[in-house]
Design a protein around this motif. Sequence first.
Motif, PDB file in Angstrom:
ATOM      1  N   GLY A 173      38.074  76.221 -34.566  1.00 45.55           N
ATOM      2  CA  GLY A 173      38.188  76.590 -36.080  1.00 45.55           C
ATOM      3  C   GLY A 173      36.447  76.348 -36.560  1.00 45.55           C
ATOM      4  N   ILE A 174      35.657  77.041 -35.282  1.00 43.84           N
ATOM      5  CA  ILE A 174      33.921  77.307 -35.904  1.00 43.84           C
ATOM      6  C   ILE A 174      34.144  78.737 -35.922  1.00 43.84           C
ATOM      7  CG2 ILE A 174      31.442  77.782 -35.316  1.00 43.84           C
ATOM      8  CD1 ILE A 174      33.067  75.519 -36.400  1.00 43.84           C
ATOM      9  N   GLN A 175      34.349  80.073 -37.185  1.00 39.96           N
ATOM     10  CA  GLN A 175      33.980  81.377 -36.746  1.00 39.96           C
ATOM     11  C   GLN A 175      33.277  81.171 -35.504  1.00 39.96           C
ATOM     12  OE1 GLN A 175      33.795  84.021 -40.084  1.00 39.96           O
ATOM     13  NE2 GLN A 175      35.350  83.091 -41.564  1.00 39.96           N
ATOM     14  N   ILE A 176      32.886  82.552 -35.078  1.00 40.16           N
ATOM     15  CA  ILE A 176      32.051  83.401 -34.101  1.00 40.16           C
ATOM     16  C   ILE A 176      31.606  85.072 -34.998  1.00 40.16           C
ATOM     17  CG2 ILE A 176      33.140  82.116 -31.884  1.00 40.16           C
ATOM     18  CD1 ILE A 176      34.339  83.923 -30.980  1.00 40.16           C
TER      19      ILE A 176
ATOM     20  N   GLN B 282      41.002  77.281 -45.206  1.00 40.53           N
ATOM     21  CA  GLN B 282      40.287  77.632 -44.628  1.00 40.53           C
ATOM     22  C   GLN B 282      39.395  78.892 -45.271  1.00 40.53           C
ATOM     23  OE1 GLN B 282      44.452  78.913 -43.835  1.00 40.53           O
ATOM     24  NE2 GLN B 282      43.726  78.950 -41.838  1.00 40.53           N
ATOM     25  N   ASP B 283      38.769  79.134 -44.836  1.00 40.31           N
ATOM     26  CA  ASP B 283      37.362  80.577 -45.219  1.00 40.31           C
ATOM     27  C   ASP B 283      38.579  81.187 -45.556  1.00 40.31           C
ATOM     28  OD1 ASP B 283      35.103  79.090 -44.151  1.00 40.31           O
ATOM     29  OD2 ASP B 283      35.535  80.019 -42.165  1.00 40.31           O
ATOM     30  N   ALA B 284      37.943  81.964 -46.561  1.00 33.02           N
ATOM     31  CA  ALA B 284      38.627  83.987 -47.160  1.00 33.02           C
ATOM     32  C   ALA B 284      38.589  84.809 -46.593  1.00 33.02           C
ATOM     33  CB  ALA B 284      38.166  83.671 -48.794  1.00 33.02           C
ATOM     34  N   ASP B 285      38.041  85.156 -45.252  1.00 34.59           N
ATOM     35  CA  ASP B 285      37.776  86.230 -45.541  1.00 34.59           C
ATOM     36  C   ASP B 285      38.677  86.872 -44.147  1.00 34.59           C
ATOM     37  OD1 ASP B 285      36.398  84.423 -43.816  1.00 34.59           O
ATOM     38  OD2 ASP B 285      34.196  85.733 -43.463  1.00 34.59           O
TER      39      ASP B 285
ATOM     40  N   ASN C  31      42.819  81.349 -34.692  1.00 37.47           N
ATOM     41  CA  ASN C  31      42.193  80.571 -34.208  1.00 37.47           C
ATOM     42  C   ASN C  31      42.181  80.304 -32.806  1.00 37.47           C
ATOM     43  OD1 ASN C  31      39.908  78.072 -34.138  1.00 37.47           O
ATOM     44  ND2 ASN C  31      41.519  76.616 -34.492  1.00 37.47           N
ATOM     45  N   ILE C  32      41.511  80.185 -31.876  1.00 35.65           N
ATOM     46  CA  ILE C  32      41.638  80.225 -30.077  1.00 35.65           C
ATOM     47  C   ILE C  32      40.752  78.705 -30.160  1.00 35.65           C
ATOM     48  CG2 ILE C  32      40.881  80.975 -28.226  1.00 35.65           C
ATOM     49  CD1 ILE C  32      39.519  83.261 -29.375  1.00 35.65           C
ATOM     50  N   THR C  33      42.189  77.657 -30.223  1.00 35.58           N
ATOM     51  CA  THR C  33      42.145  76.358 -29.614  1.00 35.58           C
ATOM     52  C   THR C  33      41.352  75.881 -28.052  1.00 35.58           C
ATOM     53  OG1 THR C  33      43.024  75.722 -31.138  1.00 35.58           O
ATOM     54  CG2 THR C  33      42.762  74.083 -29.788  1.00 35.58           C
ATOM     55  N   THR C  34      41.060  75.269 -27.887  1.00 37.93           N
ATOM     56  CA  THR C  34      40.616  75.294 -25.970  1.00 37.93           C
ATOM     57  C   THR C  34      40.765  74.287 -26.295  1.00 37.93           C
ATOM     58  OG1 THR C  34      38.179  74.613 -27.043  1.00 37.93           O
ATOM     59  CG2 THR C  34      37.973  76.381 -26.239  1.00 37.93           C
TER      60      THR C  34
ATOM     61  N   ASN D  41      23.003  87.522 -33.224  1.00 35.39           N
ATOM     62  CA  ASN D  41      23.943  86.842 -34.616  1.00 35.39           C
ATOM     63  C   ASN D  41      23.799  85.892 -34.094  1.00 35.39           C
ATOM     64  OD1 ASN D  41      25.822  88.955 -36.244  1.00 35.39           O
ATOM     65  ND2 ASN D  41      25.394  89.632 -33.986  1.00 35.39           N
ATOM     66  N   ASP D  42      23.461  84.921 -35.287  1.00 38.91           N
ATOM     67  CA  ASP D  42      23.267  83.089 -34.753  1.00 38.91           C
ATOM     68  C   ASP D  42      24.212  83.415 -36.167  1.00 38.91           C
ATOM     69  OD1 ASP D  42      20.965  82.091 -36.604  1.00 38.91           O
ATOM     70  OD2 ASP D  42      19.969  83.896 -35.435  1.00 38.91           O
ATOM     71  N   GLU D  43      24.683  81.857 -35.819  1.00 39.74           N
ATOM     72  CA  GLU D  43      25.140  81.294 -37.394  1.00 39.74           C
ATOM     73  C   GLU D  43      25.938  79.952 -37.156  1.00 39.74           C
ATOM     74  OE1 GLU D  43      29.917  81.144 -39.555  1.00 39.74           O
ATOM     75  OE2 GLU D  43      28.560  83.326 -39.044  1.00 39.74           O
TER      76      GLU D  43
END
Length: 929
Positions: free
Chosen positions: A200-203, A236-239, A246-249, A499-501
């Motif tokens: 759920g966290i964009q990379i 959900q993020d619009a982008d 979404n990759i669920t571990t 890149n960091d977010e």
Amino acid sequence: MIAGVSLVALAAAALPAAAAPDDAPAGAVAAVAGPSVSGHVYDATGAALPGARIAVEGTAAQATTDLQGGFTIATPDADGSVTLLIDYLGRPPQTEAVTAAQRGRDVEITLPSAGESNGDIVVRGASLLDNTARALNQQRTADNTITVISADAIGRFPDPNIAEALQRAPGVGIERDQGEGRYINVRGAPSEWSAISVDGIQIPSVDPTTRAVDLDTLPSDIVANLEVTKSLLPYQDADSIGGAVNITTRSAFDRKGFSLTGMAGASYNQFGKGSDYRASGAVSDRFGADRQFGLLLSGSYSFTHRRPDNVENAWTPTAAGLRVTETLFKDYDTKRERIAGTGAFEWRPADTTRMWVRGTYARFEDDEFRDRIGITWNAGNAAPVAGSTDTAATWGNTRIEKQVRHRVQVNEIWTATTGIEQRLGDGQVRADVAYSETSQTYPRRDELLFRSSLRPTLSYDVGGDADLPRYSLFTSNEHLQADRYAFRENAYRANTTKNDEFTAQVRMDIPQPLGSGSATLSAGGKYRARNIRADEERLRDQRASAAPSQSLAGLLSDEESRNFDYALGDRFDTGLADAYFDATRAAAQRRLPQSVSADYRATEQILGLFGMGKFAFGDTTLIAGLRVEATDFGSTAPSVARDGTIGTARGQSNYTDFFPNLTLRQAFTPNLIARVALTRAINRPNFPQIAPRVLEATEGNTIRVEFGNPDLRPTLSNNVDAGVEYYIRPLGVIAVNGFYKDLSDYRYNVSGFGTYNGVAGAILSRPANAREGKLYGVEVNWQQQLAFLPGVLGGFGVFANYTYTAGDARFDAPFGGRTRFRLPGQSRHMWNASVFYERGPVNLRLAYTKRSDYLDEINADVPALDLYWEGRGQLDATGSVQLAPAINLFVEGKNLTNSAGVRYYGERQRVYEYEKFGYTIFGGVRVKL
């Protein structure tokens, strides 16, 4: 500034909201109003069953199990007994009586495998059918249009990374690098139009040139679930105009208790050198007095050693017409290593409280030696000899060069997230904080170039075979005369992109009754802050003092360099080449402006707020909402004046966009589902596109330069999605989904010829906005276990999907006499076809995937030089046998047809690049305890 907005204040002001299952953390269960029953659904091995439909007998109440099989469902009262109806594709329906005494604790429900006697299929824990059932059940119960691929289903294909696993989904094509999937195109959209998230966290991207994430960095072994969202919901993020992935571990709560899985194997590649290796493992357990703690660790490692063959021909306009002006024969020796791991610690002290800390790390290293022979046909601006044609030409005074390059590229991705979900009465609140970081570095990017003193008259002929033309050089063999080569130059490049977010989000949820149905009002906020730093250094030395102490012949090994059937001479000795690079790098001269003009810094802050209502009345669900995103972007880059003075160029943009959403889900029956969605989405420009920087990307003697455009606007899309899905008993689906995207400010990279640093004939590229565009298409999907066939034939099944896409964009001003263009990355046709057989311990699958040609790059001056990728088909096969309940032996065949990768200019005859990667045979063992 956006950064000053307090998310705590947003949480306090938010409307009551409900968590949608696919946005929730692993194991999250949506809250319900009033009395309820909570529990989990497992199979006989203790594995959770997601997507099961739960109903209370005699009422209209319904619920869906999450990824850990959890559910909470409303009941008529708080104390009485109730009967639950469990509906799960691939298994017979089941009822479960919950007594009054059981109401105060978590109810565990075990679904048995389907029985042979009732004609249903027998589903085993590690089977393809079991994992297909997991995916289809989640798709069936989703509010919006999604495609799900489960972990073990991924393992049944020879797909070592996330990109290749996603190519099996309807509407998803992939872009490859040396035969391996790297980027995805969802529904014909460019790769950067699909946001990639982990848990759920964009990379952020590792590549400084794009927002698209290099999915070859992420191995498929660490995945529990892949979910492709085709129509967005307001939370959900619009982008994600194309679709969100979404990759669920994995989680320790995916099973009741202890779990240990592992895989190891080795492979042979037709164009390889030695064996490739791959291994992965995961261990998890739940502990504590009430098994309220969960811990999971997983890891993956792979190594490949390949030698793909590659030939490139650059075509440019001449007085005689389009002719080949440069040919490069590239002989690769590539080693690729992937290391990845995940960890998760979760605490569930009560049904009302869940807390988690998760982390993911992935590292990809590409260590590549490349021997190259180059022919410059138009050296000194020469013209072809009279009598040349579109397919054949003779050139005098050509130039021959021999080069070795050692390039090491390292990509790293890591994410860390922590969060809490707390029920408060009938509602709940959830908060997450996450940090992700990616980097791409080049520890080595070293080149040594020799040039022959011979200037022969040479010819080429592409008429007989456009892929592998006839070159007279391989008859006259001037390139094999090592004593005629002299040192020309060395060159060094160092690239670092980071890149960091930081992400923080909060949401409050409260459901409530509404007449004969229910309503859930939802609101929340999300803040994202990203920093990007891209630095490049370029060195070069053409002085005689930089020449190696050895002649060219002294630097060569006794190993032949051969590209297809072209004999290129002997390979460079890699040890001697590295020794030369290490000894001369420090003395090389810094190149200006190239060492500064490609650098840039950028910051992007996005504040998103959403509010939505979900209204459920029996078999009808309506979601209406609005998302608002405010974007604050700033960038700086060095600017180099004509006199060499270095200054600073700045770019700034601020904008706010609104994203209304209306989604309708109608269940005509539990297995016949229709959905319609009206949504809006955005794609922000790639960072180097909007940063005021200049990047020189020269290959051979062809100069390519990319310019940023600080005035570039984001692309917006108004979307219509509609589809019908029919789920077949015992296990299958037939689905048709259509989509239309109305685009504004579509972005193109437009290339043309010009002068750069005083050199004419350079290919100059700059992004521009098209005023309007459209993208539309239809997806058809059929999956079915053919259990109705008699006897052993009932083990056969089919997986097949087809996607048709079309679209274009229109500019106000013409380029090369054109105002309308096809969309880059859009294949008109994409399809997958797979036949499988599963009976007893045996599992077999034959799969073919294909996408048609698609546009890669537009030439603004010469339409005939628009660059295309040829559509590519690939045949794969897998087989396995279950030796014991915990041990599975398998073998995989990938790219069995040795399909080539081809790029061409305008028409198939003008081939720019032709590359082959070989087939791969991989075998090993899986263990699952």
